[in-house]
Design a protein around this motif. Structure first.
Motif, mmCIF file in Angstrom:
data_model
loop_
_atom_site.group_PDB
_atom_site.id
_atom_site.type_symbol
_atom_site.label_atom_id
_atom_site.label_comp_id
_atom_site.label_asym_id
_atom_site.label_seq_id
_atom_site.Cartn_x
_atom_site.Cartn_y
_atom_site.Cartn_z
ATOM 1 N N MET A 1 0.849 -1.202 0.000
ATOM 2 C CA MET A 1 0.000 0.000 0.000
ATOM 3 C C MET A 1 0.876 1.239 0.000
ATOM 4 O O MET A 1 1.901 1.272 0.668
ATOM 5 C CB MET A 1 -0.903 0.003 1.242
ATOM 6 N N ARG A 2 0.457 2.248 -0.760
ATOM 7 C CA ARG A 2 1.230 3.475 -0.836
ATOM 8 C C ARG A 2 0.356 4.654 -0.475
ATOM 9 O O ARG A 2 -0.802 4.731 -0.857
ATOM 10 C CB ARG A 2 1.795 3.689 -2.247
ATOM 11 N N THR A 3 0.892 5.571 0.274
ATOM 12 C CA THR A 3 0.206 6.807 0.612
ATOM 13 C C THR A 3 1.151 7.947 0.323
ATOM 14 O O THR A 3 2.352 7.749 0.123
ATOM 15 C CB THR A 3 -0.200 6.846 2.099
ATOM 16 N N ARG A 4 0.604 9.156 0.314
ATOM 17 C CA ARG A 4 1.450 10.323 0.093
ATOM 18 C C ARG A 4 1.520 11.112 1.383
ATOM 19 O O ARG A 4 0.525 11.411 2.009
ATOM 20 C CB ARG A 4 0.889 11.201 -1.039
ATOM 21 N N GLU A 5 2.738 11.463 1.779
ATOM 22 C CA GLU A 5 2.975 12.184 3.012
ATOM 23 C C GLU A 5 3.894 13.349 2.708
ATOM 24 O O GLU A 5 5.058 13.163 2.372
ATOM 25 C CB GLU A 5 3.622 11.235 4.029
ATOM 26 N N GLY A 6 3.367 14.561 2.798
ATOM 27 C CA GLY A 6 4.173 15.719 2.460
ATOM 28 C C GLY A 6 4.629 15.711 1.019
ATOM 29 O O GLY A 6 5.700 16.199 0.693
ATOM 30 N N GLY A 7 3.825 15.135 0.116
ATOM 31 C CA GLY A 7 4.178 15.090 -1.294
ATOM 32 C C GLY A 7 5.088 13.937 -1.654
ATOM 33 O O GLY A 7 5.443 13.760 -2.807
ATOM 34 N N GLY A 23 9.039 -13.610 -5.749
ATOM 35 C CA GLY A 23 8.798 -13.813 -7.168
ATOM 36 C C GLY A 23 7.891 -12.799 -7.819
ATOM 37 O O GLY A 23 7.642 -12.855 -9.027
ATOM 38 N N GLU A 24 7.384 -11.836 -7.037
ATOM 39 C CA GLU A 24 6.497 -10.798 -7.593
ATOM 40 C C GLU A 24 7.363 -9.622 -8.061
ATOM 41 O O GLU A 24 7.402 -8.560 -7.442
ATOM 42 C CB GLU A 24 5.492 -10.353 -6.527
ATOM 43 N N ALA A 25 8.044 -9.821 -9.167
ATOM 44 C CA ALA A 25 9.017 -8.832 -9.641
ATOM 45 C C ALA A 25 8.407 -7.459 -9.878
ATOM 46 O O ALA A 25 9.055 -6.432 -9.669
ATOM 47 C CB ALA A 25 9.674 -9.340 -10.923
ATOM 48 N N GLU A 26 7.140 -7.446 -10.316
ATOM 49 C CA GLU A 26 6.515 -6.159 -10.634
ATOM 50 C C GLU A 26 6.348 -5.266 -9.413
ATOM 51 O O GLU A 26 6.186 -4.047 -9.538
ATOM 52 C CB GLU A 26 5.154 -6.373 -11.309
ATOM 53 N N ALA A 27 6.410 -5.847 -8.222
ATOM 54 C CA ALA A 27 6.285 -5.037 -7.008
ATOM 55 C C ALA A 27 7.458 -4.080 -6.848
ATOM 56 O O ALA A 27 7.347 -3.050 -6.169
ATOM 57 C CB ALA A 27 6.171 -5.946 -5.785
ATOM 58 N N TYR A 28 8.583 -4.384 -7.480
ATOM 59 C CA TYR A 28 9.771 -3.528 -7.370
ATOM 60 C C TYR A 28 9.494 -2.124 -7.891
ATOM 61 O O TYR A 28 10.137 -1.164 -7.470
ATOM 62 C CB TYR A 28 10.924 -4.159 -8.140
ATOM 63 N N ALA A 29 8.526 -2.005 -8.792
ATOM 64 C CA ALA A 29 8.179 -0.686 -9.342
ATOM 65 C C ALA A 29 7.752 0.275 -8.243
ATOM 66 O O ALA A 29 7.912 1.494 -8.375
ATOM 67 C CB ALA A 29 7.078 -0.821 -10.382
ATOM 68 N N GLU A 30 7.192 -0.243 -7.157
ATOM 69 C CA GLU A 30 6.783 0.626 -6.050
ATOM 70 C C GLU A 30 7.999 1.290 -5.413
ATOM 71 O O GLU A 30 7.962 2.467 -5.050
ATOM 72 C CB GLU A 30 5.998 -0.170 -5.007
ATOM 73 N N LEU A 31 9.076 0.538 -5.265
ATOM 74 C CA LEU A 31 10.298 1.112 -4.714
ATOM 75 C C LEU A 31 10.915 2.116 -5.683
ATOM 76 O O LEU A 31 11.420 3.165 -5.270
ATOM 77 C CB LEU A 31 11.305 0.000 -4.410
ATOM 78 N N VAL A 32 10.848 1.810 -6.966
ATOM 79 C CA VAL A 32 11.391 2.721 -7.974
ATOM 80 C C VAL A 32 10.651 4.050 -7.932
ATOM 81 O O VAL A 32 11.271 5.125 -7.922
ATOM 82 C CB VAL A 32 11.306 2.105 -9.384
ATOM 83 N N ALA A 59 21.506 2.123 -11.074
ATOM 84 C CA ALA A 59 21.522 1.856 -9.635
ATOM 85 C C ALA A 59 20.322 1.002 -9.226
ATOM 86 O O ALA A 59 20.459 0.071 -8.423
ATOM 87 C CB ALA A 59 21.530 3.173 -8.858
ATOM 88 N N PHE A 60 19.160 1.307 -9.780
ATOM 89 C CA PHE A 60 17.978 0.507 -9.456
ATOM 90 C C PHE A 60 18.116 -0.922 -9.983
ATOM 91 O O PHE A 60 17.676 -1.875 -9.329
ATOM 92 C CB PHE A 60 16.712 1.162 -10.017
ATOM 93 N N ILE A 61 18.724 -1.066 -11.148
ATOM 94 C CA ILE A 61 18.943 -2.414 -11.689
ATOM 95 C C ILE A 61 19.888 -3.193 -10.780
ATOM 96 O O ILE A 61 19.633 -4.364 -10.447
ATOM 97 C CB ILE A 61 19.507 -2.331 -13.118
ATOM 98 N N LYS A 62 20.978 -2.559 -10.362
ATOM 99 C CA LYS A 62 21.937 -3.234 -9.486
ATOM 100 C C LYS A 62 21.315 -3.553 -8.132
ATOM 101 O O LYS A 62 21.587 -4.614 -7.547
ATOM 102 C CB LYS A 62 23.193 -2.374 -9.323
#
Length: 208
Positions: A1-7, A23-32, A59-62
């Protein structure tokens, strides 16, 4: 879950990393999405220049490829920024000193407007003067001092995050930061040996 805090986007880092490892590789997009802004600021601050976006992408790939070695319970941001710093260093070394140190901090300070466009022009002029004074003072620091000040204040990292990002013991962060601030204080108006106060507030306020 993602929220916005101070933008800013806030994520449950541990949960997302666990999903990626499962194995849920697409979840990494949230960190990106959550950490791209600060990663770009760090890349610019440490000299990536026009290559900042490429540096951050690498850097994100590594980081993704190294998630198996990420220590559970650690904060993701300082770990990522350490990778960004290393990638930036490699990029700068492979170029022909592609940018002068003089422009690094100035670009970082101008990256995010501190005042709205609708603000009083007089206020805007004062703010621009403060940025210029601070950028000039930062150029007078050593590379290590610029790094610790950038992480601690311009990237708004706490002491533990700064230590993790730079790979230094916390005692080293404290001592180098203390020396850097004393040197800034001698160079900035309003510092311990200066006069006035506008420019010094740009750094000293962050210590609160």
């Amino acid at each position: 879950m993602r929220t916005r805090e101070g933008g800013r986007i806030v994520v449950d880092e541990a949960a997302v990393i666990a999903r990626v490892r499962a194995g849920e590789a697409e979840a990494y997009a949230e960190l990106v999405r959550a950490f791209t802004p600060v990663a770009l600021r760090a890349a610019v601050a440490f000299g990536a220049g026009a290559e900042a976006e490429d540096v951050v992408q690498q850097a994100f790939i590594k980081a993704y490829c190294s998630l198996g070695r990420f220590q559970d319970g650690s904060a993701f941001q300082p770990w990522l920024l350490r990778i960004v710093m290393n990638e930036t260093r490699n990029t700068v070394r492979s170029a022909v000193r592609q940018r002068a140190v003089a422009g690094r901090e100035a670009e970082l300070l101008a990256a995010e407007p501190l005042i709205p466009e609708s603000a009083d022009p007089a206020v805007a002029a004062v703010e621009e003067e403060r940025r210029a004074l601070l950028a000039a003072a930062l150029r007078g620091l050593s590379e290590e001092q610029r790094r610790v000040v950038t992480c601690r204040y311009l990237l708004e990292m706490d002491e533990a995050e700064t230590a993790a990002a730079l790979g230094w013991p916390r005692g080293t962060v404290k001592s180098r930061l203390s020396r850097a601030l004393k040197k800034l204080g001698r160079m900035l108006p309003g510092g311990p040996d200066g006069t006035g106060g506008d420019a010094w507030e740009g750094v000293s306020d962050a210590r609160g």
